[in-house]
Scaffold this motif. Structure first.
Motif, short mmCIF file in Angstrom:
data_model
loop_
_atom_site.label_atom_id
_atom_site.label_comp_id
_atom_site.label_asym_id
_atom_site.label_seq_id
_atom_site.Cartn_x
_atom_site.Cartn_y
_atom_site.Cartn_z
N GLY A 28 -1.37 10.51 1.38
CA GLY A 28 -2.03 10.74 2.66
C GLY A 28 -3.50 10.36 2.57
O GLY A 28 -4.01 10.08 1.49
N ASN B 87 -6.59 8.39 -6.11
CA ASN B 87 -6.90 7.02 -5.72
C ASN B 87 -7.61 6.24 -6.80
O ASN B 87 -7.41 5.04 -6.95
CB ASN B 87 -7.76 7.02 -4.46
N TYR C 271 0.38 3.87 -2.95
CA TYR C 271 -0.23 5.18 -2.76
C TYR C 271 0.80 6.31 -2.59
O TYR C 271 0.52 7.34 -2.01
CB TYR C 271 -1.21 5.14 -1.57
N SER D 63 1.65 8.97 5.02
CA SER D 63 0.96 8.22 6.07
C SER D 63 1.94 7.34 6.81
O SER D 63 3.00 6.99 6.26
CB SER D 63 -0.10 7.29 5.46
N LEU E 116 -6.76 -3.86 3.94
CA LEU E 116 -6.64 -3.39 5.33
C LEU E 116 -7.64 -4.09 6.25
O LEU E 116 -7.38 -4.21 7.45
CB LEU E 116 -6.82 -1.87 5.41
N ILE F 200 -11.05 3.19 6.75
CA ILE F 200 -10.18 2.49 5.79
C ILE F 200 -9.96 1.02 6.14
O ILE F 200 -9.55 0.26 5.28
CB ILE F 200 -8.80 3.19 5.59
N TYR G 67 -13.87 -0.66 1.67
CA TYR G 67 -13.77 0.81 1.72
C TYR G 67 -12.51 1.28 0.98
O TYR G 67 -11.41 0.82 1.26
CB TYR G 67 -13.75 1.30 3.17
N ARG G 68 -12.69 2.18 0.04
CA ARG G 68 -11.56 2.79 -0.65
C ARG G 68 -11.77 4.30 -0.64
O ARG G 68 -12.89 4.77 -0.76
CB ARG G 68 -11.47 2.31 -2.11
N VAL G 69 -10.68 5.04 -0.45
CA VAL G 69 -10.81 6.49 -0.44
C VAL G 69 -11.13 6.95 -1.86
O VAL G 69 -10.52 6.50 -2.82
CB VAL G 69 -9.48 7.13 0.05
N GLY H 264 -10.03 -3.01 -1.80
CA GLY H 264 -10.57 -2.41 -0.56
C GLY H 264 -10.67 -3.43 0.55
O GLY H 264 -11.28 -3.19 1.58
N ASN I 200 0.83 -1.21 0.00
CA ASN I 200 0.00 0.00 0.00
C ASN I 200 0.86 1.26 0.00
O ASN I 200 0.59 2.22 -0.73
CB ASN I 200 -0.91 0.04 1.23
N ALA I 201 1.90 1.25 0.86
CA ALA I 201 2.76 2.43 0.96
C ALA I 201 3.35 2.77 -0.41
O ALA I 201 3.38 3.94 -0.82
CB ALA I 201 3.86 2.19 1.99
P1 ADP Z 1 -7.01 -1.34 -1.58
O1 ADP Z 1 -7.17 -2.66 -2.23
O2 ADP Z 1 -7.95 -0.31 -2.13
O3 ADP Z 1 -5.61 -0.86 -1.54
P2 ADP Z 1 -6.95 -1.45 1.33
O4 ADP Z 1 -7.95 -2.06 2.24
O5 ADP Z 1 -5.56 -1.96 1.38
O6 ADP Z 1 -7.56 -1.58 -0.11
O7 ADP Z 1 -6.92 0.10 1.63
C1 ADP Z 1 -8.11 0.82 1.72
C2 ADP Z 1 -7.92 2.25 1.26
O8 ADP Z 1 -7.10 2.95 2.18
C3 ADP Z 1 -7.22 2.35 -0.07
O9 ADP Z 1 -8.13 2.26 -1.13
C4 ADP Z 1 -6.57 3.73 0.02
O10 ADP Z 1 -7.52 4.70 -0.34
C5 ADP Z 1 -6.29 3.89 1.50
N1 ADP Z 1 -4.88 3.61 1.83
C6 ADP Z 1 -4.35 2.46 2.31
N2 ADP Z 1 -3.03 2.58 2.52
C7 ADP Z 1 -2.68 3.83 2.17
C8 ADP Z 1 -1.46 4.59 2.18
N3 ADP Z 1 -0.29 4.06 2.59
N4 ADP Z 1 -1.51 5.87 1.76
C9 ADP Z 1 -2.68 6.43 1.35
N5 ADP Z 1 -3.86 5.77 1.31
C10 ADP Z 1 -3.88 4.50 1.73
#
Ligand code: ADP
Length: 372
Positions: A308, A329, A280, A363, A339, A317, A322-324, A336, A276-277
């Protein structure tokens, strides 16, 4: 409750009232006397007792009638009634049970018998209340689970239908194409199908993983060297980081410690956080992996210089699907579910996960785990 229980004593003979009141108060019970049926009913309405001792022979309205009225009222029907009857009056005792009495005591009173019967029924009252409370708690829990399941099915259906209709769209285009058209567009359409199929595959894999974890996965906990664990977690990450010219900076722990984890499960956590890091964070950014060692626990931190997360999204999150939302994004693919899987695993370890984030700056995800 049993020793400080509230008992209503209904008898029209003052000497009986005195004897029983003294006996029961001696044991710590709170006793309220009533000298006839009408006053007894009023007393119950004003404040329902835990138990009623009720003489059968009362003036005007007898004990049976009082009991019937109490049993007919939803608010008082569960208060146990112990009848007070004359010795060996079998008919009277049978009728006492018929109208809803739970037990009887006979005159002249025998101290130990009275106390034993009172105590037994108070324990039963307490147990029934516990069962009822538990039932209400369980019902709430099941309702919450039902709601979760509903949301899960809704989101999953939506997220699966999208790529499926894309695949079907390409298939329709491919179907009936001339060889010439195929040469021109075939590769593009097949790629579209394969992207859609991969998306469905990752969704199904994540969904099954999460469902399996939530139904109580068995953890194989073992003391694991923190540094070895981190190295295993970082394996392969530099390739993805390099592709985006992101500097992946690992600072090893300053001393050797063991953590109590299921390494296979916890590696998925670390892998998810690092992926993820990188995902994003814009090209040319930086991702740091480092630790903090405390007396009983260890903090593993993954910090990025990425987009962020808006404050309003942070509480959500870790929810499944849930996705931002946002321009940056929306260009990044994901299920989603990552996490949600991370949180489930960390909590099953008795650990804690935290996130700090500043929009536009980056983040930091931290997990805290017990030392072995
Ligand atoms: P995804 O499959 O969308 O990556 P996650 O459950 O891993 O699903 O994460 C959920 C949401 O949290 C992501 O869609 C993203 O919007 C946000 N997110 C997760 N990790 C980060 C990060 N390191 N920096 C910014 N946004 C993040």
């Amino acid at each position: 409750m049993t020793n400080s229980a509230n008992i209503l004593l209904v008898d029209d003979t003052p000497s009986n009232l005195d004897v029983l009141t003294a006996m029961l108060k001696e044991q710590g019970y709170r006793v309220r006397p009533a000298i006839n049926g009408e006053l007894a009913l009023e007393a119950v309405k004003a404040s329902p007792p835990d138990l009623i001792l009720l003489d059968i022979n009362l003036p005007r309205m007898n004990g049976y009638e009082v009991c019937k009225l109490l049993k007919a009222d939803e608010t008082t029907k569960d208060i146990p009634v112990i009848f007070i009857s004359a010795l060996n009056d079998i008919e009277a005792i049978v009728k006492a049970f018929e109208v809803g009495g739970v037990d009887y005591i006979t005159k002249p009173f025998k101290l130990r018998e009275v106390l034993a019967r009172v105590a037994t029924h108070l324990v039963l009252v307490q147990q029934r209340r516990q069962i009822e409370e538990r039932y209400v708690r369980d019902m709430k829990h099941f309702e919450a689970l039902d709601k979760m399941k509903e949301q899960f099915v809704q989101s999953a259906t939506h997220d699966l239908k999208n790529p499926l209709s894309i695949i079907m769209g390409y298939v329709a285009l491919l179907d009936g194409m001339t060889l010439q058209e195929f040469e021109q567009f075939g590769k593009e359409y097949v790629e579209g199908i394969s992207t859609g199929a991969r998306r469905i595959q990752s969704l199904i894999t994540d969904m099954l993983d999460l469902a399996q974890l939530q139904t109580g996965a068995h953890l194989n906990m073992e003391p694991t060297d923190l540094e070895r664990f981190l190295k295993d977690g970082l394996r392969g990450a530099d390739v993805t980081a390099n592709q985006k010219s992101i500097a992946l900076v690992y600072t090893p722990p300053h001393k050797s410690v063991d953590i109590m984890i299921d390494p296979k499960q916890m590696l998925r956590v670390l892998d998810n956080l690092i992926t993820n890091a990188i995902k994003y964070t814009p090209d040319g950014g930086r991702v740091d992996v480092f630790t903090d060692i405390y007396d009983d626990s260890v903090g593993i931190r993954v910090r990025d210089t990425g987009f962020g997360i808006p404050q309003k999204d942070i509480p959500h999150i870790f929810d499944a699907f849930y996705r931002v939302r946002g321009e940056q994004n929306s260009k990044i693919s994901g299920t989603g579910l990552g996490l949600a899987i991370v949180r489930t695993i960390v909590e099953q370890h008795g650990g804690v996960i935290e996130v700090e984030s500043e929009l536009g700056h980056g983040s930091m995800f931290s997990i805290f785990l017990r030392r072995a």
